[in-house]
Design a protein around this motif. Sequence first.
Motif, PDB file in Angstrom:
ATOM      1  N   TRP A 140       3.140  -4.511  -5.954  1.00  0.00           N
ATOM      2  CA  TRP A 140       3.507  -4.573  -7.364  1.00  0.00           C
ATOM      3  C   TRP A 140       3.309  -3.231  -8.052  1.00  0.00           C
ATOM      4  N   TRP A 141       2.229  -2.524  -7.710  1.00  0.00           N
ATOM      5  CA  TRP A 141       2.012  -1.200  -8.283  1.00  0.00           C
ATOM      6  C   TRP A 141       3.180  -0.272  -7.957  1.00  0.00           C
ATOM      7  N   LEU A 142       3.669  -0.353  -6.730  1.00  0.00           N
ATOM      8  CA  LEU A 142       4.799   0.488  -6.339  1.00  0.00           C
ATOM      9  C   LEU A 142       6.081   0.064  -7.045  1.00  0.00           C
ATOM     10  N   GLU A 143       6.212  -1.233  -7.300  1.00  0.00           N
ATOM     11  CA  GLU A 143       7.369  -1.700  -8.063  1.00  0.00           C
ATOM     12  C   GLU A 143       7.327  -1.140  -9.484  1.00  0.00           C
ATOM     13  N   VAL A 144       6.180  -1.201 -10.115  1.00  0.00           N
ATOM     14  CA  VAL A 144       6.026  -0.684 -11.471  1.00  0.00           C
ATOM     15  C   VAL A 144       6.300   0.818 -11.510  1.00  0.00           C
ATOM     16  N   ALA A 145       5.882   1.515 -10.465  1.00  0.00           N
ATOM     17  CA  ALA A 145       6.080   2.959 -10.397  1.00  0.00           C
ATOM     18  C   ALA A 145       7.514   3.337 -10.038  1.00  0.00           C
ATOM     19  N   GLY A 146       8.367   2.343  -9.783  1.00  0.00           N
ATOM     20  CA  GLY A 146       9.756   2.611  -9.467  1.00  0.00           C
ATOM     21  C   GLY A 146      10.020   2.976  -8.027  1.00  0.00           C
ATOM     22  N   GLU A 147       9.041   2.741  -7.150  1.00  0.00           N
ATOM     23  CA  GLU A 147       9.195   3.106  -5.741  1.00  0.00           C
ATOM     24  C   GLU A 147       9.650   1.931  -4.880  1.00  0.00           C
ATOM     25  N   ARG A 170       0.578 -14.820 -10.896  1.00  0.00           N
ATOM     26  CA  ARG A 170      -0.732 -15.386 -10.568  1.00  0.00           C
ATOM     27  C   ARG A 170      -1.710 -14.283 -10.163  1.00  0.00           C
ATOM     28  N   MET A 171      -1.230 -13.319  -9.398  1.00  0.00           N
ATOM     29  CA  MET A 171      -2.087 -12.203  -9.007  1.00  0.00           C
ATOM     30  C   MET A 171      -2.539 -11.414 -10.217  1.00  0.00           C
ATOM     31  N   LYS A 172      -1.615 -11.149 -11.143  1.00  0.00           N
ATOM     32  CA  LYS A 172      -1.957 -10.393 -12.347  1.00  0.00           C
ATOM     33  C   LYS A 172      -2.988 -11.150 -13.189  1.00  0.00           C
TER      34      LYS A 172
END
Length: 233
Positions: A140-147, A170-172
């Motif tokens: 998810w972090w990579l998704e947010v970062a656009g990767e 749920r994870m968040k």
Amino acid sequence: MDTRQWRSTVAAAQAGDRQALDELVAGWLPLVYNIVGRALGGHADVDDVVQETMLRAVDNLGTLRDPDSFRSWLVAIAMRQIRDRARRRRPEPLPADAGDRAADFVELTVLRLQLEGQRREVAKAVRWLDDEDRQLLSLWWLEVAGELTRRELAAALGVTRQHAAVRVQRMKARLEVARGIVRALEGSCPELEPVTARWDGRPGSVWRKRPARHIRGWAYCSGVDDVPLVNVA
């Protein structure tokens, strides 16, 4: 490496071009390090898992039918290696400095989310999550970062995009609970001491429920001034 370039590089590597294969490995190694490093919280096994991921990708490159799906295919391999490592190893607490080491992997995304002041808190909160949530959080972090795209995230998990959205939410929610625990433990709530009397001082998902219940039911620790992570479905 843009889409057109990696498509031609994958095709060349599949055809036996050694230079193309080297470019492919070098170009995607940082992504694999990000995924594995975040999922394992900077554990010493990161290098081994990354190496095994890249070796499996190289060995099985000929089985990839669509060069356009290389990135999601590689991410799926990395996630399988992370899960395999978790199954092979007996559960163990993260080392005392895991939060500091994990912060290196957290920093880029925290900055992208404009949460500079919360970098340390987020890094510490990750230690309260179970393996499955840490693995999902790394994607998810990579998704947010656009990767990564949501489609690639879902493919790595082996689920539909709709199911992936539910799992991310749920994870968040559990990460927010963990952040609340970090703040409460670093605060001065007089009612929290009895709750933590038998705690061994090591963060973990097994012990997370007791302080979480306390935080939800006690205004002093409820985090009324909390700033949540950005809402990405």
